[in-house]
Design a protein around this motif. Structure first.
Motif, PDB file in Angstrom:
ATOM      1  N   SER A   1      11.704  94.923  54.575  1.00  0.00           N
ATOM      2  CA  SER A   1      11.865  96.365  54.388  1.00  0.00           C
ATOM      3  C   SER A   1      11.238  96.809  53.071  1.00  0.00           C
TER       4      SER A   1
ATOM      5  N   LYS B   1      15.567 105.179  55.222  1.00  0.00           N
ATOM      6  CA  LYS B   1      16.529 105.972  55.978  1.00  0.00           C
ATOM      7  C   LYS B   1      15.852 107.219  56.560  1.00  0.00           C
TER       8      LYS B   1
ATOM      9  N   ASP C   1      13.653 106.148  59.425  1.00  0.00           N
ATOM     10  CA  ASP C   1      14.436 105.816  60.609  1.00  0.00           C
ATOM     11  C   ASP C   1      14.890 107.072  61.358  1.00  0.00           C
ATOM     12  N   THR C   2      15.321 108.086  60.624  1.00  0.00           N
ATOM     13  CA  THR C   2      15.791 109.304  61.279  1.00  0.00           C
ATOM     14  C   THR C   2      14.637 110.074  61.904  1.00  0.00           C
TER      15      THR C   2
ATOM     16  N   SER D   1      11.892 108.678  63.124  1.00  0.00           N
ATOM     17  CA  SER D   1      11.432 107.929  64.300  1.00  0.00           C
ATOM     18  C   SER D   1      12.411 108.073  65.458  1.00  0.00           C
ATOM     19  N   LYS D   2      13.699 108.291  65.184  1.00  0.00           N
ATOM     20  CA  LYS D   2      14.688 108.473  66.231  1.00  0.00           C
ATOM     21  C   LYS D   2      14.540 109.848  66.898  1.00  0.00           C
TER      22      LYS D   2
END
Length: 122
Positions: free
Chosen positions: A2, A113, A116-117, A119-120
């Motif tokens: 990461s 973070k 990730d949000t 990409s969701k």
């Protein structure tokens, strides 16, 4: 690996501020690296001054060429007025290193973070 882990490892193991550069935060990286370089300069200057004083005393015969006596003189120099010349930059160097590690983790974690949000959502 990461982003936050990579940045933490770079800041902790290579040099303070390098993790910030890998996270595309050059201002914070430059500030941390600059402060660290200044601290290292002052530490080296103090160490070289102490070494030169001791070398002159050894050459003049004031201090015998004995490891135990030389180490005692170095300890006395560091406990005296030269100790503050070494302890303040040392403390600031450790603080910069810890701040660099924690801050690079914080920035990398928030960037991860955010990624990730986003990409969701797609």
């Amino acid at each position: 690996m990461s982003k936050s882990l990579k940045a933490v490892l770079l800041s902790a193991l290579v040099f303070p501020g390098i993790g910030h550069f890998s996270l595309k935060k050059p201002l914070q990286g430059s500030i941390l690296s600059g402060i660290t370089i200044v601290c290292i300069y002052f530490l080296l200057a103090a160490v070289v001054d102490i070494a030169q004083e001791l070398a002159l005393k050894i050459q003049s015969g004031e201090v015998p060429l004995d490891v135990i006596q030389i180490s005692e003189l170095v300890s006395q120099q560091l406990a005296g007025s030269n100790g503050q010349r070494v302890s303040i930059p040392s403390l600031l160097l450790v603080v910069c290193w810890v701040v660099g590690v924690i801050d690079s983790f914080r920035i990398g974690w928030s960037q991860g973070k955010t990624a990730d949000t986003s990409s969701k959502k797609t």
